[in-house]
Design a protein around this motif. Structure first.
Motif, PDB file in Angstrom:
ATOM      1  N   UNK A   1       0.838  -1.203   0.000  1.00 31.17           N
ATOM      2  CA  UNK A   1       0.000   0.000   0.000  1.00 31.17           C
ATOM      3  C   UNK A   1       0.867   1.245   0.000  1.00 31.17           C
ATOM      4  N   UNK A   2       0.500   2.197  -0.869  1.00 34.14           N
ATOM      5  CA  UNK A   2       1.253   3.430  -0.987  1.00 34.14           C
ATOM      6  C   UNK A   2       2.451   3.327  -1.904  1.00 34.14           C
ATOM      7  N   UNK A   3       2.810   2.119  -2.314  1.00 29.06           N
ATOM      8  CA  UNK A   3       3.949   1.930  -3.219  1.00 29.06           C
ATOM      9  C   UNK A   3       3.525   1.361  -4.575  1.00 29.06           C
ATOM     10  N   UNK A   4       2.569   0.470  -4.571  1.00 25.78           N
ATOM     11  CA  UNK A   4       2.111  -0.165  -5.808  1.00 25.78           C
ATOM     12  C   UNK A   4       0.735   0.381  -6.188  1.00 25.78           C
ATOM     13  N   UNK A   5       0.488   0.446  -7.477  1.00 21.19           N
ATOM     14  CA  UNK A   5      -0.813   0.869  -7.977  1.00 21.19           C
ATOM     15  C   UNK A   5      -1.257  -0.061  -9.095  1.00 21.19           C
ATOM     16  N   UNK A   6      -2.448  -0.619  -8.940  1.00 23.29           N
ATOM     17  CA  UNK A   6      -3.022  -1.451  -9.989  1.00 23.29           C
ATOM     18  C   UNK A   6      -4.007  -0.601 -10.777  1.00 23.29           C
ATOM     19  N   UNK A   7      -3.985  -0.759 -12.088  1.00 25.20           N
ATOM     20  CA  UNK A   7      -4.886   0.012 -12.942  1.00 25.20           C
ATOM     21  C   UNK A   7      -5.267  -0.832 -14.150  1.00 25.20           C
ATOM     22  N   UNK A   8      -6.195  -0.318 -14.943  1.00 25.24           N
ATOM     23  CA  UNK A   8      -6.675  -1.085 -16.086  1.00 25.24           C
ATOM     24  C   UNK A   8      -6.875  -0.191 -17.289  1.00 25.24           C
ATOM     25  N   UNK A   9      -6.786  -0.799 -18.438  1.00 22.30           N
ATOM     26  CA  UNK A   9      -7.160  -0.158 -19.696  1.00 22.30           C
ATOM     27  C   UNK A   9      -8.182  -1.087 -20.330  1.00 22.30           C
ATOM     28  N   UNK A  10      -9.447  -0.774 -20.144  1.00 22.87           N
ATOM     29  CA  UNK A  10     -10.505  -1.680 -20.585  1.00 22.87           C
ATOM     30  C   UNK A  10     -10.499  -1.877 -22.096  1.00 22.87           C
ATOM     31  N   UNK A  11     -10.141  -0.846 -22.836  1.00 28.91           N
ATOM     32  CA  UNK A  11     -10.124  -0.952 -24.298  1.00 28.91           C
ATOM     33  C   UNK A  11      -9.105  -1.978 -24.769  1.00 28.91           C
TER      34      UNK A  11
END
Length: 127
Positions: A65-75
């Motif tokens: 937490x505070x170091x890693x970030x999960x994200x998405x590109x739905x396209x």
């Protein structure tokens, strides 16, 4: 069938950054959530982060937490894991996972929820 292909692993120094990508493909890709897990030799696979694809709600294990970030590109049917402030203890093989969009009883932090797994990508952090 769903295929997951990870990329972006490698070697980083402590304090550095890496970004992992996981591209999903296949006609049957209708996942509700995707996650990242990691494993070191002799230990069980552990949860790192997960994201709900519809809406973007996320969850992290405390150590990232505070170091890693999960994200998405739905396209692009792609999920990312941005890893900053890396530590030697982050060294592991990182696996991407996707559920089948149907059996959603287990929490997104539980590995048994996921039916599809990538081949894994090595992340090594030197001190």
């Amino acid at each position: 069938q769903v295929q997951l292909v990870e990329s972006g692993g490698g070697l980083a120094q402590a304090g550095g950054s890496l970004r992992l990508s996981c591209a999903a493909s296949g006609r049957s890709f209708k996942s509700y959530a995707m996650g990242w897990f990691r494993q070191v030799p002799g230990k069980e696979r552990e949860f790192v982060a997960a994201i709900i694809l519809d809406g973007g709600r996320t969850r992290y294990t405390d150590s990232v937490k505070g170091r890693f970030t999960i994200s998405k590109d739905s396209a692009k049917n792609t999920v990312y894991l941005q890893m900053n402030s890396l530590k030697p203890e982050d060294t592991a093989v990182y696996y991407c996972a996707a559920d089948n969009g149907i059996n959603l009883v287990l929490g997104i932090w539980i590995s048994q929820r996921y039916d599809y797994w990538g081949q894994g990508t090595q992340v090594t952090v030197s001190s």
